[in-house]
Design a protein around this motif. Structure first.
Motif, mmCIF file in Angstrom:
data_model
loop_
_atom_site.group_PDB
_atom_site.id
_atom_site.type_symbol
_atom_site.label_atom_id
_atom_site.label_comp_id
_atom_site.label_asym_id
_atom_site.label_seq_id
_atom_site.Cartn_x
_atom_site.Cartn_y
_atom_site.Cartn_z
ATOM 1 N N TYR A 179 84.808 21.066 3.234
ATOM 2 C CA TYR A 179 84.298 20.623 2.114
ATOM 3 C C TYR A 179 82.727 20.090 2.251
ATOM 4 C CZ TYR A 179 83.405 18.537 -2.511
ATOM 5 O OH TYR A 179 82.729 17.933 -3.826
ATOM 6 N N ASP A 180 82.611 19.240 3.237
ATOM 7 C CA ASP A 180 81.447 18.608 3.568
ATOM 8 C C ASP A 180 80.519 19.554 4.161
ATOM 9 O OD1 ASP A 180 82.338 16.334 2.724
ATOM 10 O OD2 ASP A 180 82.585 15.182 4.591
ATOM 11 N N TRP A 181 80.991 20.534 4.893
ATOM 12 C CA TRP A 181 80.258 21.480 5.487
ATOM 13 C C TRP A 181 79.461 22.350 4.355
ATOM 14 C CZ3 TRP A 181 79.596 27.027 6.144
ATOM 15 C CH2 TRP A 181 78.610 27.146 7.281
ATOM 16 N N MET A 182 80.370 22.607 3.452
ATOM 17 C CA MET A 182 79.752 23.427 2.341
ATOM 18 C C MET A 182 78.685 22.563 1.472
ATOM 19 S SD MET A 182 82.806 25.598 0.505
ATOM 20 C CE MET A 182 84.014 24.352 0.419
ATOM 21 N N ALA A 183 78.798 21.339 1.153
ATOM 22 C CA ALA A 183 77.775 20.376 0.628
ATOM 23 C C ALA A 183 76.449 20.539 1.553
ATOM 24 C CB ALA A 183 78.490 18.883 0.568
ATOM 25 N N LYS A 184 76.779 20.569 2.786
ATOM 26 C CA LYS A 184 75.658 20.278 3.601
ATOM 27 C C LYS A 184 74.621 21.868 3.299
ATOM 28 C CE LYS A 184 76.409 17.107 7.234
ATOM 29 N NZ LYS A 184 75.457 16.430 6.891
ATOM 30 N N VAL A 185 75.352 22.904 3.301
ATOM 31 C CA VAL A 185 74.891 24.141 3.014
ATOM 32 C C VAL A 185 73.925 24.255 1.618
ATOM 33 C CG1 VAL A 185 75.281 26.530 2.534
ATOM 34 C CG2 VAL A 185 76.494 25.368 4.573
ATOM 35 N N ALA A 186 74.860 23.391 0.808
ATOM 36 C CA ALA A 186 73.860 23.539 -0.408
ATOM 37 C C ALA A 186 72.854 22.627 -0.410
ATOM 38 C CB ALA A 186 74.995 22.859 -1.442
ATOM 39 N N GLU A 187 72.829 21.718 0.371
ATOM 40 C CA GLU A 187 71.742 20.722 0.525
ATOM 41 C C GLU A 187 70.570 21.470 1.172
ATOM 42 O OE1 GLU A 187 72.958 17.308 3.011
ATOM 43 O OE2 GLU A 187 70.900 16.405 3.056
ATOM 44 N N ALA A 188 71.020 22.154 2.460
ATOM 45 C CA ALA A 188 69.936 22.859 3.282
ATOM 46 C C ALA A 188 69.292 23.962 2.287
ATOM 47 C CB ALA A 188 70.679 23.603 4.160
ATOM 48 N N ALA A 189 69.915 24.732 1.536
ATOM 49 C CA ALA A 189 69.506 25.574 0.427
ATOM 50 C C ALA A 189 68.520 25.175 -0.584
ATOM 51 C CB ALA A 189 70.725 26.454 -0.326
ATOM 52 N N VAL A 191 69.874 27.697 10.564
ATOM 53 C CA VAL A 191 71.309 28.040 10.862
ATOM 54 C C VAL A 191 72.279 26.829 10.976
ATOM 55 C CG1 VAL A 191 72.555 29.089 12.718
ATOM 56 C CG2 VAL A 191 70.207 29.946 12.045
ATOM 57 N N LEU A 192 73.254 26.382 10.101
ATOM 58 C CA LEU A 192 74.163 25.410 10.335
ATOM 59 C C LEU A 192 75.276 25.892 10.627
ATOM 60 C CD1 LEU A 192 73.748 23.352 6.849
ATOM 61 C CD2 LEU A 192 72.539 23.115 9.136
ATOM 62 N N ALA A 193 75.973 25.015 11.825
ATOM 63 C CA ALA A 193 76.959 25.192 12.590
ATOM 64 C C ALA A 193 78.093 24.201 12.222
ATOM 65 C CB ALA A 193 76.902 25.178 13.881
ATOM 66 N N ARG A 194 79.348 24.643 12.401
ATOM 67 C CA ARG A 194 80.635 23.793 12.496
ATOM 68 C C ARG A 194 80.974 23.579 13.930
ATOM 69 N NH1 ARG A 194 84.567 27.027 9.201
ATOM 70 N NH2 ARG A 194 85.816 25.091 9.685
ATOM 71 N N GLU A 195 81.715 22.311 14.056
ATOM 72 C CA GLU A 195 82.349 22.168 15.292
ATOM 73 C C GLU A 195 83.969 22.041 14.973
ATOM 74 O OE1 GLU A 195 81.480 19.053 18.559
ATOM 75 O OE2 GLU A 195 82.854 18.344 17.091
ATOM 76 N N VAL A 196 84.859 23.002 15.492
ATOM 77 C CA VAL A 196 86.194 22.814 15.471
ATOM 78 C C VAL A 196 86.853 22.459 16.758
ATOM 79 C CG1 VAL A 196 88.462 23.905 14.659
ATOM 80 C CG2 VAL A 196 86.068 24.438 13.344
ATOM 81 N N PRO A 229 77.793 28.384 -0.714
ATOM 82 C CA PRO A 229 78.341 27.697 0.245
ATOM 83 C C PRO A 229 79.718 28.223 0.671
ATOM 84 C CG PRO A 229 77.473 26.281 -1.236
ATOM 85 C CD PRO A 229 76.931 27.536 -1.727
ATOM 86 N N GLU A 230 80.442 28.811 -0.364
ATOM 87 C CA GLU A 230 81.617 29.305 0.105
ATOM 88 C C GLU A 230 81.686 30.641 0.805
ATOM 89 O OE1 GLU A 230 84.210 29.276 -3.395
ATOM 90 O OE2 GLU A 230 85.909 29.957 -2.139
#
Ligand SMILES: C=C(O[C@@H]1C=C(C(=O)O)C=C[C@H]1O)C(=O)O
Length: 436
Positions: free
Chosen positions: A169-179, A191-196, A411-412
């Motif tokens: 959820y927070d990553w999608m918020a970060k994508v929206a913020e970056a856009a 380019v935004l990344a995630r760490e799993v 974001p999704e």
């Protein structure tokens, strides 16, 4: 040894012999010290165990110095087939503990397997006061790894827990913020990344994971590098700079779509990607950056007018293969330093995009989206962008995947794209159906 004693300075010993093929993933997994494993998309394999020399630097500006070291090896009569391996972090400001920003090594024992055969080379620096026993001691653990007991194949997993950083959820918020930031005009793309992070009940079986990477990704470069703090490994499709006989090859790889379950669905996804002007612009920014970065060193650049489709097991991309002539054979080192990070993994313009990443991603990228590869004493080289990768320590592995964000990114959709990219490593870890 006598030669070193007489000359009073270090001499190089480098001898090769033909050997039979072996299961190199098993030999690699058994060796506890510095180890390097690399299988090129064409099938050539390079296994390096132990250290004859190493170089560590705090930033990428030192890469061009390698030419001087390589020249010394050449002058000392070391075979042109001997190679130096290593790589660098995405940014000198985003390091993992125990992983230098730049690390290069001359492996002591090198196995090169190509279609024409398998060759083993021992490379040793011989000091004037050298005692033969020291060399036996240094080589002993390598031969043990060669001869060690073969084990039954072990299955991986399943993971006992996993954690996404930031949360989905927070990553999608970060994508929206970056856009939104991009729409304000400060940047064109980031380019935004995630760490799993996956945690397992048992220590991860390196041999099995490597074998899975090799079997599942025949068109990628499968790699593993073991440092004092675990192993960084993956199967990346992206060439940063490959040199062979004075010809340089690189690529623009940006723009992603899922693979379809049927050929029709697959073609539909590909067509939608091709027709999307946002993706075309994102791809073009990468190609332009590469062309400009190569300008001082490469002539006769050749590239197709339109990107081509590159189909991988879990994702398809827009791909522009680029080739040219290296003006001076020696130039591979500065080219590697200059090319990365490309807009494909950072954004555009590169420098503010990297700053944005450093300020907004809540984890260290370390070597993910950095560089891994090798260069031979003779000037051939293969340096890759370290994508579709993970950093493994004992029971835990951290996986990484990122997506190019533009002003109108959804974001999704980006979250799903990062999932397909994570699937390269999740499949190698035998995690059924990926993580959702
Ligand atoms: C950043 C990654 O991939 C990069 C980003 C792409 C994109 O945004 O379309 C495509 C290929 C890669 O250059 C990754 O796999 O983590």
């Amino acid at each position: 040894m006598n030669r070193a004693r007489k000359s009073g300075h270090i001499e190089w010993f480098a001898k090769s012999l033909a050997i039979p093929p072996a299961r190199w993933s098993a030999v690699y997994a058994r060796f506890p010290g510095f180890g390097w494993f690399f299988r090129s998309p064409g099938g050539d394999l390079r296994l390096g165990l132990g250290l004859a020399r190493e170089w560590q630097w705090a930033d990428r500006s030192h890469w061009p110095r390698m030419e001087e070291y390589v020249r010394r090896l050449r002058d000392a009569g070391v075979s042109h087939d001997v190679w130096i391996v290593g790589g660098q972090a995405f940014s000198a400001q985003s390091n993992w503990p125990g992983w230098p920003a730049v690390y290069l090594a001359l492996p002591m024992v090198q196995v090169t397997e190509t279609k024409t055969g398998t060759q083993l080379t021992v490379v040793l620096p011989i000091a004037p006061d050298a005692v033969p026993e020291t060399y036996h001691r240094r080589l002993e653990p390598v031969w043990q790894a060669f001869l060690g007991p073969s084990e039954e194949p072990v299955a991986v997993g399943p993971p006992s827990s996993w954690e996404s950083q930031p949360s989905r959820y927070d990553w999608m918020a970060k994508v929206a913020e970056a856009a939104a930031h991009i729409r304000q005009g400060a940047l064109q793309k980031v380019v935004l990344a995630r760490e799993v992070t996956l945690t397992f009940g048992d220590a991860l079986p390196l041999e099995t994971i490597l074998e899975n990477l090799l079997a599942q990704n025949p068109d990628a470069a499968s790699f593993a590098i073991r440092g004092p703090e675990g192993v960084f490994l993956g199967a990346t499709p992206e060439i940063l700079a490959r040199a062979h006989g004075g010809v340089l090859e690189t690529m623009g790889l940006a723009g992603s779509a899922p693979r379809g379950l049927t050929p029709e669905e697959d073609a539909r996804y590909a067509e939608a990607m091709r027709r999307d002007p946002k993706i075309a612009a994102e791809h073009q920014a990468v190609v332009t950056h590469i062309r400009e970065a190569l300008q001082p060193w490469v002539s006769d650049l050749q590239l197709p007018a339109e990107p081509i489709l590159k189909k991988l097991p879990t994702v398809q991309h827009l791909w522009t293969p680029i080739r040219g002539r290296i003006d001076e054979e020696a130039a591979i080192w500065p080219i590697v330093a200059e090319l990365g990070p490309t807009p494909a993994v950072a954004g555009y313009p590169v420098s503010p995009a990297v700053n944005y990443i450093l300020n907004h991603e809540p984890f260290q990228r370390g070597w993910y989206a950095g560089t891994v590869g090798w260069s031979s004493v003779g000037g051939d080289a293969e340096w890759m962008v370290a994508l579709r990768s993970g950093w493994m320590r004992d029971h835990r592995i951290r996986l990484y995947a990122g997506c190019g964000i533009m002003g109108d990114s959804d974001p999704e959709a980006e979250l799903h794209e990062s999932d397909w990219k994570l699937n390269t490593m999740l499949s190698a870890l035998e995690v059924e159906g990926g993580l959702k």
